[in-house]
Design an enzyme around this catalytic site. Structure first.
Site, mmCIF file in Angstrom:
data_model
loop_
_atom_site.group_PDB
_atom_site.id
_atom_site.type_symbol
_atom_site.label_atom_id
_atom_site.label_comp_id
_atom_site.label_asym_id
_atom_site.label_seq_id
_atom_site.Cartn_x
_atom_site.Cartn_y
_atom_site.Cartn_z
ATOM 1 N N GLU A 98 0.820 -1.211 0.000
ATOM 2 C CA GLU A 98 0.000 0.000 0.000
ATOM 3 C C GLU A 98 0.857 1.266 0.000
ATOM 4 O O GLU A 98 1.703 1.466 0.882
ATOM 5 C CB GLU A 98 -0.910 0.019 1.233
ATOM 6 C CG GLU A 98 -1.865 1.202 1.244
ATOM 7 C CD GLU A 98 -2.881 1.153 2.384
ATOM 8 O OE1 GLU A 98 -2.676 0.363 3.326
ATOM 9 O OE2 GLU A 98 -3.860 1.908 2.323
ATOM 10 N N GLU A 156 -12.717 2.007 3.141
ATOM 11 C CA GLU A 156 -12.019 2.109 4.422
ATOM 12 C C GLU A 156 -12.420 3.403 5.117
ATOM 13 O O GLU A 156 -12.421 4.467 4.501
ATOM 14 C CB GLU A 156 -10.503 2.094 4.174
ATOM 15 C CG GLU A 156 -9.713 2.024 5.462
ATOM 16 C CD GLU A 156 -8.225 1.829 5.211
ATOM 17 O OE1 GLU A 156 -7.689 0.810 5.655
ATOM 18 O OE2 GLU A 156 -7.614 2.699 4.566
HETATM 19 C C1 FUD Z 1 -3.311 3.185 6.821
HETATM 20 C C2 FUD Z 1 -4.209 2.556 5.874
HETATM 21 C C3 FUD Z 1 -4.637 1.159 6.041
HETATM 22 C C4 FUD Z 1 -3.828 0.176 6.835
HETATM 23 C C5 FUD Z 1 -4.722 -0.997 7.120
HETATM 24 C C6 FUD Z 1 -4.336 -1.916 8.183
HETATM 25 O O1 FUD Z 1 -3.389 4.555 6.734
HETATM 26 O O2 FUD Z 1 -4.653 3.196 4.963
HETATM 27 O O3 FUD Z 1 -5.002 0.610 4.821
HETATM 28 O O4 FUD Z 1 -2.714 -0.230 6.159
HETATM 29 O O5 FUD Z 1 -5.900 -0.504 7.534
HETATM 30 O O6 FUD Z 1 -5.414 -2.799 8.458
#
Ligand code: FUD
Length: 289
Positions: A147, A241
């Site tokens: 990521e 998210e």
């Molecule tokens: C962190 C983020 C997330 C993280 C993940 C962990 O800012 O964007 O994607 O890596 O949530 O579960």
């Protein structure tokens, strides 16, 4: 068919068997196809109980995590690098045991504010670990997705372009890029070109708003985002998210600076997010036809 998912912290702050089952049910009720498990401590995850939940509920899972200072594979402390490798190998095993296909997130270094640029040797350490973990994952049928996150959460890859360069350096066909609109909105110059640049390597997408709350109430250009995804024919997971003080995982929430209450009603939030993503997705598909 594009699969939409949500991040587990929309639903539960704990991922013991009970927390996991709760998240799985809420996620399905909201209409999502995938649940992304926050797997920051894969050693604490009860695999047998988890597998029972997956079998009983029939859910498709992915997992994500951010390494910590104590498990930073892109540093110069051999003990921490080794601890990070152990953690990643275990995370791959957990995902595989749950029948999952993706391990995503900040799995290439500590997810935190760094006080200095990464060193060349630290970067090399991380790359060597990732190649070994990617081999292990490949044998288990799990894909790694790295990521790209903003400058306060990594000193390795902050833009899609840096991600592409980094992936070329690693040179492993079982490692893909993971782009997240929340981070892109901080670091990129726009939301269209980065997806084009990452296209051949893109394997995972997070859809998040600029304040990480309700989609469409911040500054992220989701029209450009979904136009780009349609343009490159992206067909991997698209995962919503969002974070609020309403649901807290002390580890992850504190690391990410979740100090504000952006929502209370996660059922409404989840339904809204799915409708929003489907709506944008369909709109551009229709134009493309
Ligand atoms: C962190 C983020 C997330 C993280 C993940 C962990 O800012 O964007 O994607 O890596 O949530 O579960």
């Amino acid at each position: 068919m594009t699969k939409f998912g949500s991040h587990g912290l929309v639903w539960s702050g704990t991922f013991d068997a009970e927390g996991f089952r709760h998240a799985v049910r809420k996620n399905a009720e909201a209409g999502f196809d995938i649940l992304e498990i926050p797997l920051l401590d894969p050693f604490a995850f009860d695999v047998d109980a988890g597998r029972a939940v997956v079998e009983q509920e029939g859910v498709t899972v992915t997992a994500s995590l951010g390494l910590s200072a104590a498990t930073d594979i892109s540093g110069d402390d051999p003990d921490r690098v080794a601890a990070g490798e152990r953690l990643l190998l275990r995370a791959v095993d957990v995902v595989a045991a749950l029948g999952g296909r993706y391990l995503a997130g900040v799995i290439y270094g500590a997810m935190r504010k760094h006080e200095a640029p990464a060193t060349a040797s630290g970067r090399r350490n991380g790359i060597e670990v990732l190649r070994r973990v990617a081999d292990h994952a490949q044998a288990a049928g799990v894909v790694l997705a790295l990521e790209v996150v903003n400058r306060y959460e990594t000193n390795i890859i902050n833009t899609a372009r840096q991600g592409v360069v980094y992936l070329r350096e690693i040179g492993h066909d079982n490692i893909r890029l993971h782009l997240d609109t929340y981070h892109m909105n901080i670091e990129e110059s726009g939301m269209f070109e980065p997806f084009l640049e990452a296209a051949p390597m893109l394997g995972y997408v997070h859809i998040g708003e600029s304040h990480r709350g309700y989609l469409g109430t911040g500054t992220v250009d989701f029209d450009a985002t979904f136009r780009a995804l349609a343009h490159i024919g992206y067909d991997g997971p698209i995962v919503f998210e969002s974070f609020s003080t309403a649901i807290v995982d002390p580890n992850l929430s504190n690391t990410l600076g979740v100090w504000r209450n952006l929502w209370e009603d996660n059922e409404d939030l989840g339904r809204h997010a799915l409708a929003f993503m489907r709506g944008r997705h369909r709109a551009v598909e229709t134009i493309a036809l």
